[in-house]
Write an enzyme that holds these catalytic residues in place. Sequence first.
Site, short mmCIF file in Angstrom:
data_model
loop_
_atom_site.label_atom_id
_atom_site.label_comp_id
_atom_site.label_asym_id
_atom_site.label_seq_id
_atom_site.Cartn_x
_atom_site.Cartn_y
_atom_site.Cartn_z
N HIS A 284 1.04 -1.19 -0.11
CA HIS A 284 0.08 -0.03 -0.13
C HIS A 284 0.84 1.24 -0.07
O HIS A 284 1.60 1.35 0.81
CB HIS A 284 -0.85 0.19 1.27
CG HIS A 284 -2.04 -0.93 1.11
ND1 HIS A 284 -3.30 -0.84 2.04
CD2 HIS A 284 -2.35 -2.05 0.34
CE1 HIS A 284 -3.96 -1.71 1.76
NE2 HIS A 284 -3.65 -2.70 0.66
N TYR B 176 -8.88 5.20 7.89
CA TYR B 176 -9.06 5.36 9.53
C TYR B 176 -10.18 6.34 9.68
O TYR B 176 -10.03 7.46 8.96
CB TYR B 176 -7.62 5.99 10.08
CG TYR B 176 -6.76 4.77 10.09
CD1 TYR B 176 -6.03 4.63 8.96
CD2 TYR B 176 -6.34 4.35 11.41
CE1 TYR B 176 -4.89 3.66 9.01
CE2 TYR B 176 -5.28 3.65 11.35
CZ TYR B 176 -4.44 3.14 10.09
OH TYR B 176 -3.52 2.20 10.47
N PRO C 182 -3.08 -0.04 18.91
CA PRO C 182 -2.90 -0.44 17.62
C PRO C 182 -3.12 0.73 16.55
O PRO C 182 -2.71 0.23 15.27
CB PRO C 182 -3.79 -1.55 17.55
CG PRO C 182 -4.52 -1.62 18.53
CD PRO C 182 -4.13 -0.91 19.87
N LYS D 98 2.05 -0.33 15.23
CA LYS D 98 3.35 -0.22 15.36
C LYS D 98 3.84 -1.55 16.13
O LYS D 98 5.10 -1.82 16.28
CB LYS D 98 3.64 0.84 16.42
CG LYS D 98 3.90 2.25 15.48
CD LYS D 98 4.86 2.17 14.44
CE LYS D 98 4.60 3.16 13.35
NZ LYS D 98 4.90 2.98 11.95
N TYR E 134 4.22 6.83 10.21
CA TYR E 134 3.34 5.61 9.83
C TYR E 134 4.30 4.63 9.15
O TYR E 134 4.17 3.11 9.26
CB TYR E 134 2.27 5.86 8.88
CG TYR E 134 1.10 4.68 8.74
CD1 TYR E 134 1.12 3.94 7.65
CD2 TYR E 134 0.08 4.68 9.76
CE1 TYR E 134 0.10 3.08 7.57
CE2 TYR E 134 -0.88 3.61 9.79
CZ TYR E 134 -0.96 2.83 8.27
OH TYR E 134 -1.69 1.56 8.37
P1 FAS Z 1 2.87 -12.04 21.71
O1 FAS Z 1 1.87 -11.66 22.80
O2 FAS Z 1 2.35 -12.04 20.05
O3 FAS Z 1 3.41 -13.45 21.78
C1 FAS Z 1 3.99 -14.00 23.26
C2 FAS Z 1 3.96 -15.34 23.24
O4 FAS Z 1 4.57 -15.86 24.48
C3 FAS Z 1 2.50 -15.81 22.97
O5 FAS Z 1 2.58 -16.90 22.01
C4 FAS Z 1 2.24 -16.76 24.40
O6 FAS Z 1 1.57 -17.62 24.43
C5 FAS Z 1 3.66 -16.79 24.93
N1 FAS Z 1 3.80 -17.01 26.41
C6 FAS Z 1 3.53 -15.93 27.28
N2 FAS Z 1 3.62 -16.14 28.52
C7 FAS Z 1 4.45 -17.44 28.42
C8 FAS Z 1 4.95 -18.29 29.43
N3 FAS Z 1 5.13 -17.83 30.86
N4 FAS Z 1 5.71 -19.34 29.14
C9 FAS Z 1 5.69 -19.80 27.68
N5 FAS Z 1 5.37 -19.08 26.71
C10 FAS Z 1 4.42 -17.77 27.05
N6 FAS Z 1 -0.31 -4.81 16.48
C11 FAS Z 1 -0.40 -4.28 15.59
O7 FAS Z 1 0.36 -3.71 14.84
N7 FAS Z 1 -1.87 -4.00 14.86
C12 FAS Z 1 -2.91 -4.38 15.59
O8 FAS Z 1 -3.92 -4.39 15.33
C13 FAS Z 1 -2.74 -5.09 16.70
N8 FAS Z 1 -3.66 -5.84 17.53
C14 FAS Z 1 -3.53 -6.58 18.55
C15 FAS Z 1 -4.73 -7.02 19.32
C16 FAS Z 1 -4.44 -7.78 20.58
C17 FAS Z 1 -5.50 -8.38 21.31
C18 FAS Z 1 -3.14 -7.79 21.14
C19 FAS Z 1 -2.77 -8.35 22.48
C20 FAS Z 1 -2.15 -7.11 20.52
C21 FAS Z 1 -2.47 -6.66 19.23
N9 FAS Z 1 -1.34 -5.90 18.57
C22 FAS Z 1 -1.48 -5.37 17.33
C23 FAS Z 1 -0.01 -5.97 18.86
C24 FAS Z 1 0.72 -7.48 18.54
O9 FAS Z 1 0.41 -7.52 17.17
C25 FAS Z 1 1.77 -7.58 19.22
O10 FAS Z 1 2.78 -6.41 18.81
C26 FAS Z 1 2.60 -8.74 18.52
O11 FAS Z 1 1.74 -9.92 19.07
C27 FAS Z 1 3.96 -8.60 19.42
O12 FAS Z 1 4.51 -10.03 19.24
P2 FAS Z 1 5.48 -10.86 20.59
O13 FAS Z 1 6.03 -9.71 21.39
O14 FAS Z 1 5.85 -12.04 20.16
O15 FAS Z 1 4.12 -11.10 21.75
C1 PHB Z 2 -5.07 -4.62 11.07
O1 PHB Z 2 -5.21 -4.87 10.00
O2 PHB Z 2 -5.30 -5.41 12.04
C2 PHB Z 2 -4.58 -3.19 11.32
C3 PHB Z 2 -4.14 -2.35 10.60
C4 PHB Z 2 -3.77 -1.13 11.01
C5 PHB Z 2 -3.93 -0.71 12.42
C6 PHB Z 2 -4.23 -1.61 13.32
C7 PHB Z 2 -4.64 -2.88 12.82
O3 PHB Z 2 -3.19 0.31 12.66
#
Ligand code: FAS
Ligand code: PHB
Length: 394
Positions: free
Chosen positions: A72, A201, A293, A297, A385
Amino acid sequence: MKTQVTIIGAGPSGLLLGQLLHKAGIDAVILERQRPDYVLGRIRAGVLEQVATELLDEVGVGERMHAEGLVHGGFDMLFNGVRHRIDLEKLTDGKKVMVYGQTEVTRDLMDARTAAGLPTVYQAANVQVHDFDTKTPRVTYEKDGQSHTIDCDFIAGCDGFHGVCRASAPRSAIKEYEKVYPFGWLGLLSDTPPVHHELIYVNHPRGFALCSQRSETRSRYYLQVPLTDKIEQWSDDAFWDELKLRLDPEAAEKLVTGPSLEKSIAPLRSFVTEPLRFGRMFLAGDAGHIVPPTGAKGLNLAATDVKYLSNALVEFYSEKSEAGIDGYSERCLKRIWRAERFSWWFTSIMHNFTDEGAINGKLQQAELDYLMHSEAGLKTIAENYVGLPLNFGE
Ligand code: FAS
Ligand code: PHB
């Protein structure tokens, strides 16, 4: 068992770190408390910065992303019923973003790790970290009723916001900064064609909305909802009706609705841990920080954290230098705080803060109006961005 690095967490942070270390010839074991399908089932990020796509290429897992991802060159901001396109490509001398879901990134990294025969222990229970303030840290865990110990040189806490690593750091050595937003994001995934070829957005008096996508046949939508809302309150029809109310007439008309494949409510917070290093234990990704989110980032910060950490560990093992690991936290935090600022700012101008009085809405409208009529304003949105250069400010 003995290894060089024990990685806790098989989300994008842990898996990408595992591949970076493998490429550098450093042994690592990943411990993950869930099953692979559970990790893949969490629907999260959707937008990758160029820095993140280049890292996936660096570890050899970029092929499917380039084949199936959507590049994009801009996105729309909709407010007061008018759509304004942020021309990322023009405003950043050619930079773009890749729309490719976190689920697919995680799947590609899992497949690469399996193909390389690298050790990952799923359903590792009761993971605990020990002696990380010494040169011989240990990790214990339980699997199938058996207790296990891993002796290692370093522990990488890639275990997310609710993980065990940050919780195990001495409270006297850690400072946590947090801002919780007074609303959440209700997300819906559907096998319907996206309403627009780029993201939209929305700042609407009824609340924020975001029209995103995963492919040309799969869409991801978000609505700002009160923190008190429960997912059971939101039928698919209620979601689609509310989304249409927040869109402009053209988009509302074009919107293709369908059954939800996934629907969830995520809280929004800004959160940073300082420092990110405790002796031989390092925090990376959501284990160390959370962004709202809005600025897309979270996943991208996780990627640069683990790049910095793998560089530091390569320097330790190949040059017997501790400079990289000593500088890890400061180097990550500089980039983290810049992303935290943008994510907070973009959230503040695009969401409805009902508890901050009517004047907040007027100030938001004035800021949005200014930004859309200012080259500098548009550039500040665009350069943040797409992701600031790694050497920004140097
Ligand atoms: P993660 O949380 O993805 O992974 C951590 C891993 O560690 C998990 O698999 C967990 O099961 C494991 N773990 C935890 N405790 C443990 C333990 N005690 N022992 C062993 N394993 C353990 N980012 C965006 O850019 N856009 C979004 O739209 C967006 N939406 C999100 C929605 C939600 C609900 C959440 C929670 C996050 C969102 N994020 C978004 C952010 C997300 O994408 C994170 O930045 C990304 O998952 C980061 O990855 P990790 O650091 O690997 O953490
Ligand atoms: C998504 O596609 O999940 C998404 C994209 C942009 C954002 C947040 C989430 O800023």
